[in-house]
Scaffold this motif. Structure first.
Motif, PDB file in Angstrom:
ATOM      1  N   ASN A   1       6.787   7.072   6.014  1.00  0.00           N
ATOM      2  CA  ASN A   1       5.715   6.106   6.454  1.00  0.00           C
ATOM      3  C   ASN A   1       5.245   6.637   8.066  1.00  0.00           C
TER       4      ASN A   1
ATOM      5  N   GLU B   1       9.670  -3.118   7.507  1.00  0.00           N
ATOM      6  CA  GLU B   1       9.262  -1.856   7.129  1.00  0.00           C
ATOM      7  C   GLU B   1       8.472  -1.072   8.332  1.00  0.00           C
TER       8      GLU B   1
ATOM      9  N   LYS C   1      12.090   8.528   1.477  1.00  0.00           N
ATOM     10  CA  LYS C   1      10.723   8.878   0.826  1.00  0.00           C
ATOM     11  C   LYS C   1      10.325  10.083   1.801  1.00  0.00           C
TER      12      LYS C   1
ATOM     13  N   HIS D   1      14.685   3.647   3.601  1.00  0.00           N
ATOM     14  CA  HIS D   1      14.056   4.213   2.350  1.00  0.00           C
ATOM     15  C   HIS D   1      14.093   5.803   2.443  1.00  0.00           C
TER      16      HIS D   1
ATOM     17  N   ASP E   1      11.655   3.500   7.311  1.00  0.00           N
ATOM     18  CA  ASP E   1      10.945   4.723   6.223  1.00  0.00           C
ATOM     19  C   ASP E   1      10.398   5.773   6.779  1.00  0.00           C
TER      20      ASP E   1
ATOM     21  N   GLU F   1      12.682   5.736  -2.719  1.00  0.00           N
ATOM     22  CA  GLU F   1      11.217   5.154  -3.107  1.00  0.00           C
ATOM     23  C   GLU F   1      10.245   6.220  -3.389  1.00  0.00           C
TER      24      GLU F   1
HETATM   25 MG    MG Z   1       9.081   2.279   2.365  1.00  0.00          MG
END
Ligand code: MG
Length: 280
Positions: free
Chosen positions: A179, A150, A205, A203, A176, A249
């Motif tokens: 993040n 991740e 997000k 992801h 992601d 997510e």
């Molecule tokens: Mg994530």
């Protein structure tokens, strides 16, 4: 077009709860690994039967460990993944068990936040982290599985350097974009282009930059309301040739109803944007 998915939980983690997966109506999920007691033979058989009934495909299993905390950035450095030495051996053992669980579920991808790897290649702690990741990659390779890191706790350059030091072909990335913003580790779309050859899952997000990036957290927000620029994110994924699932997510477990309604909005947003991009 990429299948849409959600990040789900059975009894551990911050994903949408198992009993609403069918309600959301997406064709894929990623799953936070259930607690050890819920990964046995009977549990696996039940989960497989339910996914077949829901017509949902499991695309990755993500690990989480007791004692991990995302309270703030220094706590993340101290507690997450395979980096903390005191728990490294037992967590590696648990990773093997989670890979076995994924394998029994018919899933070829296991993911985790490896933790905050020292940036400096000469750091004496780094060799041990590389070595434990190699052991895990070898275990996954023996079972025909990939290990997905991740993103977010490091820059794209540091992630590529780490993957190259580990040196396993089955070591991949779960990208992601939020993040990168939450941790203040770089512009996500630029990072995505850099790490493109390793991206095997993603992801969806969104998040907003902190006013002190890298020192304090940014803020996670509903998809489309943050600084990622979701349309540009999907265009970039298209451009790099990513055809895998888009896994939504949204980590607000204290409010399942809000989580569910926001995920419904996110599914519609992704569907609209995908149609628009593919119509061009
Ligand atoms: Mg994530």
């Amino acid at each position: 077009m990429n299948p849409i998915g959600v990040f789900a939980s059975v009894d551990a983690g911050l994903g949408v709860s198992w009993d609403v997966i069918r309600q959301i109506g997406v064709p894929t999920i990623q799953l936070h690994a259930p607690h050890r007691g819920s990964r046995g033979r009977d549990a696996v058989a039940r989960l497989i039967a339910q996914l077949a009934e829901f017509q949902v495909r499991l695309t990755a299993v993500f690990a989480g460990f007791d004692g991990e905390s995302y309270a703030d950035i220094p706590t993340v450095e101290r507690t997450i993944g395979l980096v903390p030495k005191a728990t490294r051996a037992e967590r590696l053992q648990e990773m093997f068990e989670i890979a076995d669980f994924a394998d029994q579920m018919g899933c070829d991808a296991v993911g985790l936040h490896i933790g905050v790897v020292p940036h400096d290649r000469r750091d004496p702690d780094r060799a041990g982290i590389v070595e434990v990741t190699q052991k895990l990659c070898q275990y996954c390779q023996d079972h025909g599985q990939f290990l997905h890191l991740e993103t977010g706790q490091e820059t794209a350059e540091d992630l590529i350097a780490f993957i190259s030091d580990v040196g396993y072909e089955n070591l991949k990335i779960n990208f992601d974009p939020a993040n990168m913003i939450l941790y203040g580790t770089g512009e996500p779309l630029e990072a995505l282009r850099q790490v493109a050859p390793w991206v095997r899952s993603v992801h969806c997000k969104d998040g907003k930059w902190s006013d002190q990036p890298g020192v304090t957290w940014g803020q996670e927000v509903p998809l489309g309301q943050g600084d990622v620029n979701i349309r540009a994110y999907l265009e970039t994924l298209h451009e790099i040739g990513y055809t895998g699932p888009l896994t939504i997510e949204r980590e607000i477990p204290q409010d399942p109803e809000r989580q569910l309604s926001e995920i419904g909005d996110a599914v519609r947003l992704l569907e609209e944007l995908l149609q628009a991009i593919h119509a061009e």
